[in-house]
Design a protein around this motif. Structure first.
Motif, PDB file in Angstrom:
ATOM      1  N   THR A 179       0.841  -1.196   0.000  1.00 24.70           N
ATOM      2  CA  THR A 179       0.000   0.000   0.000  1.00 24.70           C
ATOM      3  C   THR A 179       0.881   1.252   0.000  1.00 24.70           C
ATOM      4  O   THR A 179       1.767   1.376   0.843  1.00 24.70           O
ATOM      5  N   ARG A 180       0.622   2.151  -0.931  1.00 25.62           N
ATOM      6  CA  ARG A 180       1.401   3.391  -1.013  1.00 25.62           C
ATOM      7  C   ARG A 180       1.105   4.302   0.173  1.00 25.62           C
ATOM      8  O   ARG A 180      -0.038   4.436   0.585  1.00 25.62           O
ATOM      9  N   VAL A 181       2.148   4.916   0.695  1.00 22.59           N
ATOM     10  CA  VAL A 181       2.003   5.937   1.728  1.00 22.59           C
ATOM     11  C   VAL A 181       1.799   7.259   1.006  1.00 22.59           C
ATOM     12  O   VAL A 181       2.612   7.652   0.172  1.00 22.59           O
ATOM     13  N   THR A 182       0.686   7.898   1.303  1.00 24.13           N
ATOM     14  CA  THR A 182       0.398   9.204   0.717  1.00 24.13           C
ATOM     15  C   THR A 182       0.431  10.218   1.843  1.00 24.13           C
ATOM     16  O   THR A 182       0.562   9.872   3.004  1.00 24.13           O
ATOM     17  N   GLY A 183       0.314  11.445   1.507  1.00 24.15           N
ATOM     18  CA  GLY A 183       0.342  12.475   2.532  1.00 24.15           C
ATOM     19  C   GLY A 183       1.546  13.372   2.339  1.00 24.15           C
ATOM     20  O   GLY A 183       2.029  13.560   1.222  1.00 24.15           O
ATOM     21  N   SER A 184       2.039  13.879   3.443  1.00 23.03           N
ATOM     22  CA  SER A 184       3.110  14.865   3.385  1.00 23.03           C
ATOM     23  C   SER A 184       4.417  14.272   2.877  1.00 23.03           C
ATOM     24  O   SER A 184       4.613  13.056   2.878  1.00 23.03           O
ATOM     25  N   PHE A 185       5.309  15.160   2.469  1.00 20.82           N
ATOM     26  CA  PHE A 185       6.630  14.706   2.048  1.00 20.82           C
ATOM     27  C   PHE A 185       7.309  13.954   3.190  1.00 20.82           C
ATOM     28  O   PHE A 185       7.910  12.903   2.967  1.00 20.82           O
ATOM     29  N   ALA A 186       7.222  14.472   4.407  1.00 21.13           N
ATOM     30  CA  ALA A 186       7.874  13.822   5.555  1.00 21.13           C
ATOM     31  C   ALA A 186       7.358  12.406   5.752  1.00 21.13           C
ATOM     32  O   ALA A 186       8.149  11.482   5.985  1.00 21.13           O
ATOM     33  N   GLU A 187       6.054  12.198   5.668  1.00 24.65           N
ATOM     34  CA  GLU A 187       5.491  10.851   5.829  1.00 24.65           C
ATOM     35  C   GLU A 187       6.029   9.905   4.760  1.00 24.65           C
ATOM     36  O   GLU A 187       6.400   8.766   5.059  1.00 24.65           O
ATOM     37  N   VAL A 227      27.807   3.291   1.789  1.00 31.41           N
ATOM     38  CA  VAL A 227      28.928   4.035   1.219  1.00 31.41           C
ATOM     39  C   VAL A 227      28.457   4.976   0.111  1.00 31.41           C
ATOM     40  O   VAL A 227      29.141   5.931  -0.223  1.00 31.41           O
ATOM     41  N   ARG A 228      27.289   4.687  -0.440  1.00 33.39           N
ATOM     42  CA  ARG A 228      26.701   5.536  -1.474  1.00 33.39           C
ATOM     43  C   ARG A 228      25.186   5.513  -1.347  1.00 33.39           C
ATOM     44  O   ARG A 228      24.600   4.454  -1.133  1.00 33.39           O
ATOM     45  N   VAL A 229      24.570   6.686  -1.474  1.00 34.43           N
ATOM     46  CA  VAL A 229      23.117   6.807  -1.418  1.00 34.43           C
ATOM     47  C   VAL A 229      22.668   7.668  -2.589  1.00 34.43           C
ATOM     48  O   VAL A 229      23.294   8.687  -2.899  1.00 34.43           O
ATOM     49  N   GLY A 230      21.589   7.253  -3.222  1.00 28.07           N
ATOM     50  CA  GLY A 230      20.952   8.053  -4.266  1.00 28.07           C
ATOM     51  C   GLY A 230      19.567   8.451  -3.797  1.00 28.07           C
ATOM     52  O   GLY A 230      18.802   7.593  -3.359  1.00 28.07           O
ATOM     53  N   VAL A 231      19.265   9.729  -3.861  1.00 28.36           N
ATOM     54  CA  VAL A 231      17.945  10.228  -3.463  1.00 28.36           C
ATOM     55  C   VAL A 231      17.319  10.888  -4.682  1.00 28.36           C
ATOM     56  O   VAL A 231      17.936  11.734  -5.331  1.00 28.36           O
ATOM     57  N   TYR A 232      16.105  10.485  -4.978  1.00 24.93           N
ATOM     58  CA  TYR A 232      15.391  10.960  -6.154  1.00 24.93           C
ATOM     59  C   TYR A 232      14.128  11.671  -5.670  1.00 24.93           C
ATOM     60  O   TYR A 232      13.305  11.069  -4.975  1.00 24.93           O
ATOM     61  N   LEU A 233      14.013  12.946  -6.007  1.00 22.49           N
ATOM     62  CA  LEU A 233      12.903  13.775  -5.538  1.00 22.49           C
ATOM     63  C   LEU A 233      12.042  14.227  -6.707  1.00 22.49           C
ATOM     64  O   LEU A 233      12.569  14.673  -7.734  1.00 22.49           O
ATOM     65  N   ARG A 234      10.728  14.125  -6.542  1.00 21.11           N
ATOM     66  CA  ARG A 234       9.828  14.643  -7.582  1.00 21.11           C
ATOM     67  C   ARG A 234       9.897  16.165  -7.621  1.00 21.11           C
ATOM     68  O   ARG A 234       9.855  16.770  -8.684  1.00 21.11           O
ATOM     69  N   ASP A 235      10.027  16.787  -6.451  1.00 21.10           N
ATOM     70  CA  ASP A 235      10.091  18.250  -6.364  1.00 21.10           C
ATOM     71  C   ASP A 235      11.354  18.634  -5.608  1.00 21.10           C
ATOM     72  O   ASP A 235      11.476  18.342  -4.412  1.00 21.10           O
ATOM     73  N   PHE A 236      12.290  19.273  -6.292  1.00 21.66           N
ATOM     74  CA  PHE A 236      13.550  19.631  -5.642  1.00 21.66           C
ATOM     75  C   PHE A 236      13.338  20.653  -4.529  1.00 21.66           C
ATOM     76  O   PHE A 236      14.211  20.870  -3.710  1.00 21.66           O
ATOM     77  N   GLY A 237      12.150  21.240  -4.455  1.00 27.02           N
ATOM     78  CA  GLY A 237      11.811  22.124  -3.349  1.00 27.02           C
ATOM     79  C   GLY A 237      11.751  21.386  -2.017  1.00 27.02           C
ATOM     80  O   GLY A 237      11.773  22.009  -0.953  1.00 27.02           O
ATOM     81  N   ASP A 238      11.703  20.038  -2.052  1.00 27.35           N
ATOM     82  CA  ASP A 238      11.686  19.227  -0.830  1.00 27.35           C
ATOM     83  C   ASP A 238      13.093  18.911  -0.329  1.00 27.35           C
ATOM     84  O   ASP A 238      13.254  18.190   0.656  1.00 27.35           O
ATOM     85  N   PHE A 239      14.117  19.451  -0.989  1.00 29.63           N
ATOM     86  CA  PHE A 239      15.499  19.101  -0.647  1.00 29.63           C
ATOM     87  C   PHE A 239      15.837  19.385   0.824  1.00 29.63           C
ATOM     88  O   PHE A 239      16.390  18.522   1.505  1.00 29.63           O
ATOM     89  N   ALA A 240      15.524  20.560   1.332  1.00 31.81           N
ATOM     90  CA  ALA A 240      15.893  20.916   2.712  1.00 31.81           C
ATOM     91  C   ALA A 240      15.222  19.970   3.715  1.00 31.81           C
ATOM     92  O   ALA A 240      15.876  19.492   4.654  1.00 31.81           O
ATOM     93  N   GLU A 241      13.942  19.672   3.515  1.00 34.24           N
ATOM     94  CA  GLU A 241      13.244  18.754   4.416  1.00 34.24           C
ATOM     95  C   GLU A 241      13.822  17.347   4.301  1.00 34.24           C
ATOM     96  O   GLU A 241      14.010  16.650   5.304  1.00 34.24           O
TER      97      GLU A 241
END
Length: 125
Positions: free
Chosen positions: A41-49, A73-87
């Motif tokens: 089941t997909r988690v919907t809601g806030s970016f933090a959730e 040693v390596r992590v890749g993070v993929y964001l739909r909205d780069f405005g969520d970067f700080a959070e």
């Protein structure tokens, strides 16, 4: 070098014909973890959730592979909205910290139905 696939019911299932992780020698390759529950089941809601759910899935697969996110040693993070970067950066620090934090790449991508996806490489040696 022998390799083995890892799949656990403690994390969201793979979204296609691939493993949640592959262990190859002392290295673990974790597939992209998404914001979903172990039943899929997909988690919907806030970016933090969504971010916490994805990080929990990544950690559960790392554990099933015999490691932990402390060994990343390596992590890749993929964001739909780069405005969520700080959070994302704040939440990231709750899961991936330590004396030798992993290298990381964070990029905006056209994710469908989710705000974040995370993959990683662990070194168990």
């Amino acid at each position: 070098m022998p390799k083995r696939s890892v799949n656990t019911d403690k994390a969201a299932p793979a979204g296609g014909p691939y493993s949640q992780a592959i262990v190859a020698g002392d290295t673990v390759y974790l597939a992209g973890a998404v914001p979903a529950l172990p039943d899929g089941t997909r988690v919907t809601g806030s970016f933090a959730e969504q971010a916490h759910a994805a990080f929990r899935n990544l950690a559960a697969v790392a554990e099933a592979a015999g490691g932990s996110l402390d060994q990343a040693v390596r992590v890749g993070v993929y964001l739909r909205d780069f405005g969520d970067f700080a959070e994302m950066n704040e939440i990231y620090g709750q899961y991936l910290t330590g004396e030798h934090p992993p290298v990381r790449t964070t990029i905006p991508v056209a994710l469908e139905g989710m705000l974040i996806e995370i993959d990683a490489v662990l070194y168990l040696g």
